[in-house]
Design a protein around this motif. Structure first.
Motif, mmCIF file in Angstrom:
data_model
loop_
_atom_site.group_PDB
_atom_site.id
_atom_site.type_symbol
_atom_site.label_atom_id
_atom_site.label_comp_id
_atom_site.label_asym_id
_atom_site.label_seq_id
_atom_site.Cartn_x
_atom_site.Cartn_y
_atom_site.Cartn_z
ATOM 1 N N ASP A 91 0.827 -1.205 0.000
ATOM 2 C CA ASP A 91 0.000 0.000 0.000
ATOM 3 C C ASP A 91 0.864 1.260 0.000
ATOM 4 O OD1 ASP A 91 -2.313 -1.554 0.111
ATOM 5 O OD2 ASP A 91 -2.396 -1.503 2.294
ATOM 6 N N TYR A 111 -13.546 -2.149 -3.575
ATOM 7 C CA TYR A 111 -12.681 -2.614 -2.488
ATOM 8 C C TYR A 111 -13.478 -3.374 -1.432
ATOM 9 C CZ TYR A 111 -9.814 -2.505 1.716
ATOM 10 O OH TYR A 111 -9.132 -2.870 2.853
ATOM 11 N N LEU A 148 -8.347 -5.110 -2.207
ATOM 12 C CA LEU A 148 -7.578 -4.072 -2.896
ATOM 13 C C LEU A 148 -7.040 -4.523 -4.254
ATOM 14 C CD1 LEU A 148 -6.263 -1.261 -2.851
ATOM 15 C CD2 LEU A 148 -4.288 -2.313 -1.706
ATOM 16 N N PRO A 182 -9.000 3.306 -1.733
ATOM 17 C CA PRO A 182 -8.894 1.933 -1.251
ATOM 18 C C PRO A 182 -7.531 1.599 -0.657
ATOM 19 C CG PRO A 182 -10.029 1.966 -3.348
ATOM 20 C CD PRO A 182 -9.497 3.346 -3.130
ATOM 21 N N THR A 183 -6.457 2.154 -1.242
ATOM 22 C CA THR A 183 -5.125 1.870 -0.720
ATOM 23 C C THR A 183 -4.949 2.441 0.678
ATOM 24 O OG1 THR A 183 -4.284 1.933 -2.996
ATOM 25 C CG2 THR A 183 -2.662 2.034 -1.233
ATOM 26 N N ASP A 224 -7.028 0.289 3.049
ATOM 27 C CA ASP A 224 -6.439 -1.032 3.215
ATOM 28 C C ASP A 224 -5.270 -1.000 4.192
ATOM 29 O OD1 ASP A 224 -6.454 -3.870 1.999
ATOM 30 O OD2 ASP A 224 -4.346 -3.287 1.870
ATOM 31 N N PRO A 226 -10.073 -9.018 0.844
ATOM 32 C CA PRO A 226 -10.100 -7.845 1.711
ATOM 33 C C PRO A 226 -9.213 -8.018 2.923
ATOM 34 C CG PRO A 226 -12.080 -9.142 1.991
ATOM 35 C CD PRO A 226 -11.333 -9.764 0.863
#
Length: 254
Positions: free
Chosen positions: A14, A69, A74, A121-122, A125, A248
């Protein structure tokens, strides 16, 4: 700063994605405004408006990225987003060398769509994989990578652009102006490339041959810098493909 969080493969991936994409984005936005003013002969306001194709898709697609996501994790939005971002950055590098704003706008739209799919989303996550007690630390680590990436983007992309530009000026300028004016015109070109408004206006009002040569040199230099940014986007894609875990984050609801 809880550097130990980077032992988690997902968090490290990430952070690298965030840093790489910020590297490319800052280099694009900073030098894109100079390019639009010097090559496309826009005033600062029009140059700002001309960058909107990068922002508008991002505002719309970010919601799609979040839902994707939640359902798939991700890996899927990261792969799609980094692929589009890399393609969009490459299109803009080609457009810069060809001096075609419509193609540049298409590249910005593609890039903005990719960024919208992957950035939110990153971030989520990285915090989710750390667990509830460490989410603040995970946010600090990921944002540090993002800001360092932006700083490196300014430095590295800027160094590539200025290096290519300076070599071009040294090669082309002696054949365009008398020797007595060489240093003055050279200094004006460099100041304009650094974004100094008075120098930019003076260059646009100068001799047609010098103005045309300057625009051509700016185009080539910015294209080289944006190819460097494309390589950074490619790194983000490679990390998304090889290092982002499938599914996820397991701590999402803890």
């Amino acid at each position: 700063l809880a550097v130990r969080l980077l032992a988690d493969r997902g968090i490290l991936a990430d952070c690298v994605i965030l840093g790489s994409m910020q590297f490319a984005l800052v280099g694009l936005v900073l030098f894109g405004s100079v390019y639009l003013q010097m090559v496309m002969v826009m005033d600062p306001l029009k140059a700002g408006v001309a960058m909107l194709p990068l922002l508008l898709p991002l505002l719309l697609v970010v919601h799609v990225g979040g839902r994707l996501y939640d359902r798939r994790g991700l890996r899927l939005p990261a792969l799609i987003g980094t692929s589009l971002a890399t393609l969009g950055m490459a299109v803009q590098a080609v457009a810069a060398s060809l001096q075609l704003y419509p193609l540049m706008a298409l590249g910005m739209m593609t890039l903005g769509t990719g960024v919208g799919l992957v950035m939110r989303p990153t971030n989520v996550d990285a915090m989710s994989r750390a667990g509830a007690a460490q989410r603040g630390q995970a946010s600090g680590v990921s944002q540090t990578f993002r800001q360092v990436g932006g700083c490196l983007g300014v430095a590295v992309v800027g160094a590539v652009i200025m290096g290519v530009f300076v070599r071009g000026v040294q090669r082309e300028l002696p054949g365009l102006v008398p020797p007595a004016e060489l240093e003055t015109v050279r200094a004006g070109m460099l100041d304009a490339m650094r974004g100094r408004r008075e120098a930019m206006e003076s260059m646009r009002a100068g001799e047609p041959a010098v103005r045309a040569a300057h625009a051509e040199l700016v185009s080539g230099a910015v294209a080289a810098g944006w190819w460097t940014a494309t390589a950074a986007m490619g790194l983000a894609w490679l990390v998304a493909w090889r290092a982002v875990p499938a599914g996820p984050a397991s701590t999402l609801r803890t």
